[in-house]
Motif scaffolding. Structure first.
Motif, PDB file in Angstrom:
ATOM      1  N   THR A 126      -1.007  41.774  -4.043  1.00  0.00           N
ATOM      2  CA  THR A 126      -1.210  40.329  -3.895  1.00  0.00           C
ATOM      3  C   THR A 126      -2.455  40.047  -3.078  1.00  0.00           C
ATOM      4  O   THR A 126      -3.264  39.174  -3.428  1.00  0.00           O
ATOM      5  N   PHE A 127      -2.614  40.797  -2.001  1.00  0.00           N
ATOM      6  CA  PHE A 127      -3.782  40.637  -1.145  1.00  0.00           C
ATOM      7  C   PHE A 127      -4.785  41.759  -1.410  1.00  0.00           C
ATOM      8  O   PHE A 127      -4.396  42.894  -1.685  1.00  0.00           O
ATOM      9  N   ILE A 133      -5.050  42.107   6.213  1.00  0.00           N
ATOM     10  CA  ILE A 133      -5.482  41.018   5.332  1.00  0.00           C
ATOM     11  C   ILE A 133      -6.861  40.453   5.687  1.00  0.00           C
ATOM     12  O   ILE A 133      -7.692  40.247   4.794  1.00  0.00           O
ATOM     13  N   ARG A 186      -6.707  36.780  -1.143  1.00  0.00           N
ATOM     14  CA  ARG A 186      -5.896  37.256  -2.261  1.00  0.00           C
ATOM     15  C   ARG A 186      -6.761  37.917  -3.332  1.00  0.00           C
ATOM     16  O   ARG A 186      -7.914  37.554  -3.528  1.00  0.00           O
ATOM     17  N   SER A 187      -6.162  38.870  -4.024  1.00  0.00           N
ATOM     18  CA  SER A 187      -6.898  39.614  -5.045  1.00  0.00           C
ATOM     19  C   SER A 187      -7.427  38.697  -6.145  1.00  0.00           C
ATOM     20  O   SER A 187      -8.518  38.908  -6.665  1.00  0.00           O
ATOM     21  N   ASN A 188      -6.647  37.665  -6.484  1.00  0.00           N
ATOM     22  CA  ASN A 188      -7.055  36.803  -7.594  1.00  0.00           C
ATOM     23  C   ASN A 188      -8.098  35.760  -7.221  1.00  0.00           C
ATOM     24  O   ASN A 188      -8.564  35.025  -8.080  1.00  0.00           O
TER      25      ASN A 188
END
Length: 334
Positions: A126-127, A133, A186-188
């Motif tokens: 997700t991250f 993070i 976040r990855s996205n």
């Protein structure tokens, strides 16, 4: 995290104080993000934009003259990476137990831990940096530094202004599209976070070239220091969470903070002691906060442990740095 690249700029106490102020605002954001409650500093993520603007500002003032005199680019990038990596690696080590607990298996753990330890994002969590993070901001800062020394520094003033204007338009679109500038972790949305960081960074370069002989805006130093911790709660209280509020903070408040910080010429020793806490506090806070929560701790315990760790690690880093200087001087004297 806008580590000072010059002994001259290291002596600007206002800059040092602002680094700690911004890191503290990010800390208060992360505490509420993990433990819940009223997010009075819910827009503390704007501290990232300030850090990147400050990085571009300092790099333009210090590194561009050196590049013009033929400084070695790759040598600088190597030193820059190794200046930032050890503290982020320590944060990653602190975050490893929690990453292990949340990994499906050992292979899944390694697929995140190894790239993250090298300050590389991953796309299958997700991250982008599940081990720590906030590390995504350091990766983006290093990318901005690389772009700067590899080509941006050659742009003439008005080309740089045009680039900054285009990036600010993109920044505005990102804020509108995502309902604010809280993107990148976040990855996205990592790519959009990189673009967001570049916008703030290039604006910092423009300010440095414009204010070569001093800030064009007379902002009292105490206003600069109080602006972020005062304005963020006010924005929360007034319900100013719209996308244009975030962009306005970057375009107006961040330059005002830098301008005011440059006017402070007192409290040098105290400011240096406080300023050196900023990077360890930023690098270690999230793994510590999440770790305290995993162990059943409270908001206040996490706050105390994060602050204590920042202070202790900053003091240890200062002692190691002093020892290395003494050792190098002794070798040179032999």
């Amino acid at each position: 995290m806008a580590e000072m690249p010059s002994s001259t700029l290291k002596r600007l106490p206002g800059i040092e104080l602002l680094r700690l102020v911004a890191a503290s605002c990010v800390l208060l954001l992360h505490l509420r993000a993990v433990f819940g409650g009223q997010r009075v500093f819910g827009q503390g993520y704007l501290g990232v934009d300030f850090f990147l603007m400050l990085s571009g500002f300092l790099m333009a003032r210090v590194q561009e003259p050196r590049l013009a005199q033929g400084a070695a680019v790759w040598s600088f990038l190597r030193r820059r990476f190794w200046r930032l990596w050890p503290m982020m690696a320590l944060g990653a080590v602190v975050g490893m137990p929690r990453l292990w607990l949340h990994s499906v298996n050992f292979y899944n753990f390694l697929l995140a831990a190894v790239p993250n330890m090298a300050l590389l994002p991953v796309w299958w969590w997700t991250f982008a940096f599940p081990i720590n993070i906030p590390a995504w901001t350091i990766t983006c800062e290093l990318a901005c530094n690389a772009a700067h020394v590899l080509g941006l520094w050659r742009l003439r003033r008005w080309w740089m202004v045009a680039l900054a204007a285009a990036l600010l338009v993109a920044d505005g679109w990102i804020a509108w599209r995502f309902h604010g500038l809280d993107v990148g972790a976040r990855s996205n949305n990592f790519f959009w976070g990189l673009l967001r960081c570049l916008a703030a960074y290039v604006l910092g370069i423009v300010l440095a070239r414009w204010w070569r002989d001093g800030p064009a805006v007379a902002v009292p130093w105490w206003v600069a220091v109080a602006l972020m911790p005062g304005l963020l709660p006010l924005m929360w209280w007034a319900g100013m969470q719209a996308w244009w509020c975030d962009v306005g903070f970057v375009v107006l408040a961040c330059p005002a903070m830098i301008a005011g910080a440059m006017r402070l010429d007192r409290f040098h020793d105290a400011a240096m002691r406080l300023g050196r806490i900023a990077f360890p506090l930023f690098a270690l806070q999230m793994p510590i906060i999440e770790g305290v929560r995993e162990l059943g701790g409270t908001y206040w315990i996490a706050l105390a442990v994060a602050v204590a760790a920042g202070i202790l690690v900053a003091d240890l880093a200062a002692q190691i740095s002093a020892w290395r200087i003494v050792r190098r001087n002794n070798v040179m004297a032999m």
